[in-house]
Scaffold this active site. Structure first.
Site, mmCIF file in Angstrom:
data_model
loop_
_atom_site.group_PDB
_atom_site.id
_atom_site.type_symbol
_atom_site.label_atom_id
_atom_site.label_comp_id
_atom_site.label_asym_id
_atom_site.label_seq_id
_atom_site.Cartn_x
_atom_site.Cartn_y
_atom_site.Cartn_z
ATOM 1 N N TYR A 27 -7.170 -4.845 0.859
ATOM 2 C CA TYR A 27 -6.940 -5.090 0.084
ATOM 3 C C TYR A 27 -7.322 -6.215 -0.770
ATOM 4 C CZ TYR A 27 -2.771 -4.186 -3.507
ATOM 5 O OH TYR A 27 -2.245 -3.830 -4.837
ATOM 6 N N LYS A 37 -9.085 -5.876 -4.593
ATOM 7 C CA LYS A 37 -9.191 -5.965 -5.628
ATOM 8 C C LYS A 37 -9.592 -7.421 -6.759
ATOM 9 C CE LYS A 37 -5.427 -3.257 -5.479
ATOM 10 N NZ LYS A 37 -5.097 -2.455 -7.394
ATOM 11 N N VAL A 51 12.201 -3.462 0.080
ATOM 12 C CA VAL A 51 13.015 -3.407 -1.277
ATOM 13 C C VAL A 51 13.701 -2.002 -0.668
ATOM 14 C CG1 VAL A 51 14.169 -2.775 -3.725
ATOM 15 C CG2 VAL A 51 12.896 -5.173 -3.538
ATOM 16 N N PHE A 110 15.094 -2.446 2.860
ATOM 17 C CA PHE A 110 16.696 -2.732 2.958
ATOM 18 C C PHE A 110 17.694 -1.520 2.632
ATOM 19 C CE2 PHE A 110 16.233 -7.549 1.952
ATOM 20 C CZ PHE A 110 15.740 -7.270 3.565
ATOM 21 N N GLN A 167 6.368 -17.687 -0.657
ATOM 22 C CA GLN A 167 6.650 -17.427 -2.107
ATOM 23 C C GLN A 167 5.966 -16.730 -2.339
ATOM 24 O OE1 GLN A 167 6.912 -21.446 -3.337
ATOM 25 N NE2 GLN A 167 8.977 -20.867 -4.050
HETATM 26 N N1 NAD Z 1 3.769 -1.777 -6.937
HETATM 27 C C1 NAD Z 1 3.460 -2.940 -7.049
HETATM 28 O O1 NAD Z 1 4.739 -3.765 -6.244
HETATM 29 C C2 NAD Z 1 2.349 -3.209 -6.900
HETATM 30 C C3 NAD Z 1 1.865 -4.810 -7.048
HETATM 31 C C4 NAD Z 1 1.205 -5.342 -7.660
HETATM 32 C C5 NAD Z 1 -0.808 -4.478 -7.789
HETATM 33 N N2 NAD Z 1 -0.080 -2.775 -7.511
HETATM 34 C C6 NAD Z 1 -1.251 -2.699 -7.948
HETATM 35 O O2 NAD Z 1 -0.738 -0.135 -8.807
HETATM 36 C C7 NAD Z 1 -1.438 0.553 -8.689
HETATM 37 C C8 NAD Z 1 -0.238 1.630 -7.789
HETATM 38 O O3 NAD Z 1 0.505 0.446 -6.965
HETATM 39 P P1 NAD Z 1 2.308 1.832 -6.662
HETATM 40 O O4 NAD Z 1 2.500 0.868 -6.145
HETATM 41 O O5 NAD Z 1 2.166 2.605 -7.512
HETATM 42 O O6 NAD Z 1 1.280 2.351 -5.533
HETATM 43 P P2 NAD Z 1 1.126 4.109 -4.816
HETATM 44 O O7 NAD Z 1 0.315 3.808 -3.407
HETATM 45 O O8 NAD Z 1 2.355 4.561 -4.677
HETATM 46 O O9 NAD Z 1 0.147 4.965 -5.745
HETATM 47 C C9 NAD Z 1 -1.200 4.551 -6.012
HETATM 48 C C10 NAD Z 1 -2.066 5.584 -6.047
HETATM 49 O O10 NAD Z 1 -3.533 5.885 -5.732
HETATM 50 C C11 NAD Z 1 -3.437 6.876 -5.106
HETATM 51 N N3 NAD Z 1 -4.737 7.154 -4.024
HETATM 52 C C12 NAD Z 1 -5.035 5.849 -3.268
HETATM 53 N N4 NAD Z 1 -6.600 5.945 -3.048
HETATM 54 C C13 NAD Z 1 -6.869 6.828 -4.148
HETATM 55 C C14 NAD Z 1 -7.864 7.283 -4.158
HETATM 56 N N5 NAD Z 1 -8.972 6.940 -3.048
HETATM 57 N N6 NAD Z 1 -8.280 8.030 -5.055
HETATM 58 C C15 NAD Z 1 -7.625 8.741 -5.598
HETATM 59 N N7 NAD Z 1 -6.277 8.350 -5.710
HETATM 60 C C16 NAD Z 1 -5.945 7.678 -4.701
HETATM 61 C C17 NAD Z 1 -2.743 7.565 -3.997
HETATM 62 O O11 NAD Z 1 -2.587 8.604 -4.027
HETATM 63 C C18 NAD Z 1 -1.234 6.952 -5.054
HETATM 64 O O12 NAD Z 1 -0.936 8.013 -5.373
HETATM 65 C C19 NAD Z 1 -2.296 0.293 -7.202
HETATM 66 O O13 NAD Z 1 -3.201 -0.160 -7.576
HETATM 67 C C20 NAD Z 1 -1.868 -1.349 -6.995
HETATM 68 O O14 NAD Z 1 -2.680 -2.614 -5.905
HETATM 69 C C21 NAD Z 1 1.335 -2.354 -7.321
#
Ligand code: NAD
Length: 324
Positions: free
Chosen positions: A156, A160, A199, A202, A287
């Site tokens: 991951y 990224k 979150v 919990f 942290q």
């Molecule tokens: N939620 C957080 O706290 C957080 C923090 C940092 C970064 N992000 C980034 O934000 C983005 C969304 O995160 P999220 O929390 O909504 O996660 P999530 O897992 O709910 O959403 C990711 C979506 O991408 C889709 N997906 C995965 N692989 C795929 C592929 N190869 N082709 C097409 N679709 C694909 C999944 O089915 C899902 O709908 C991600 O890129 C994640 O890295 C989220």
């Protein structure tokens, strides 16, 4: 003179592609874009996302859902791309780590290629994980990070980081308008119930009156941003001028210890659960806190939703999921 957009499409709306649009953040972004009158194409392979997350948008004339994996090329006509496709929680991204790296890297190459072909502006949902287990607190965008390249989280983190490199190389080499947001822990309704994040864990444990699992001594801190605030920030970044590429941190800087979070959740759910302590997983940062000075200065953005308010809305969502 009549504008060509008006000639060919009387009701011309900006066409926006949201990859990962059926996921947690993507579905909230689709809601907001559809509500603001954009023509939204949501692309998802439903690995962690679901149709239920966007079900309320079905039938709207300015919303379309397409099953597609971003590791394969996509040919569509769009003006803007929000590239969110990628599983975000360790449980999900470690299940198939090779596919996780492919999604970040091949996905970025495919979406950047598309943006270049159709001259679209493209935003990458990057992550605070690019900072790894940081020696600097809070983390500014100028910090290069401390990432283990061969550990269980590397698929991951490094995926990224490589995507960010690709975005900047497309920008420098092809003059592509890019934006990068580094998202810190975000929570809210539509988080995946099985994502193993603190979150949702919990709240679900408390609602089921099961033991609340705390990793380590519970004194490690995290900062949590409510989803509506995050989406505000992401949309502001997309609307900045061409000279603004980011990366820019988006998150909530107010820190909370895991023990305190557990106590809050227990109070909000009036739960009978007890706390139990388990060993910290490998490479778990002690942290993590965003420095959001850049977002404040350049975007006039900062989170507004208080943790208690956001948690209440999230508890209500999970109560509905559990039919309580
Ligand atoms: N939620 C957080 O706290 C957080 C923090 C940092 C970064 N992000 C980034 O934000 C983005 C969304 O995160 P999220 O929390 O909504 O996660 P999530 O897992 O709910 O959403 C990711 C979506 O991408 C889709 N997906 C995965 N692989 C795929 C592929 N190869 N082709 C097409 N679709 C694909 C999944 O089915 C899902 O709908 C991600 O890129 C994640 O890295 C989220």
């Amino acid at each position: 003179m009549v504008e060509s957009a008006t000639l060919f499409n009387r009701e011309y709306m900006s066409k926006i592609l949201v990859t990962g649009g059926a996921g947690f953040l993507g579905s909230h972004l689709c809601d907001r874009l559809v509500a603001s009158g954009m023509d939204v194409l949501c692309v998802d392979n439903f690995y962690t996302g679901s149709k239920t997350n966007v079900a309320e948008l079905f039938g709207k004339p300015n919303f379309e859902l397409m099953r597609h994996d971003v590791t394969f090329p996509l040919y569509v006509e769009v003006d803007q791309i929000f590239n969110l496709a990628c599983p975000a929680s360790p449980i999900h991204y470690q299940f198939d780590p090779v596919q996780t790296t492919k999604t970040s890297v091949h996905g970025a190459i495919n979406m950047l290629g598309l943006a270049k072909r159709v001259k679209a502006k493209i935003l990458q949902a990057s992550t605070s994980e690019v900072y790894g287990d940081p020696e600097v607190h809070p983390q500014p965008e100028s910090y290069w990070g401390r990432v283990n390249p061969i550990g269980p989280r590397s698929c991951y983190d490094e995926g990224k980081r490589c995507a960010e490199t690709l975005f900047f190389d497309y920008h420098r080499q092809h003059n592509l308008p890019i934006k990068i947001v580094r998202i810190f822990n975000t929570y809210g309704p539509r988080m995946h119930p099985g994502d193993g994040r603190v979150v949702s864990n919990f709240i679900l444990q408390a609602l089921r009156n099961e033991d609340i699992t705390i990793y380590g001594d519970g004194l490690q801190t995290r900062s949590f941003c409510y989803v509506d605030d995050l989406i505000d920030g992401m949309m502001k970044v997309m609307n900045t001028g061409e000279d603004f590429t980011g990366p820019v941190n988006l998150g909530n800087p107010s820190e909370i210890k895991m023990l305190e979070l557990a106590e809050k959740v227990l109070r909000l759910t009036a739960s009978k659960s007890k706390m139990v302590f388990k060993i910290l997983p490998q490479d778990d940062p002690k942290q993590r806190q965003p420095d959001i000075s850049k977002a404040k200065a350049k975007l006039n953005w900062q989170p507004k939703v208080a943790l208690d308010d956001g948690l209440k809305l999230t508890v209500d969502y999970f109560k509905a999921v559990l039919n309580l």
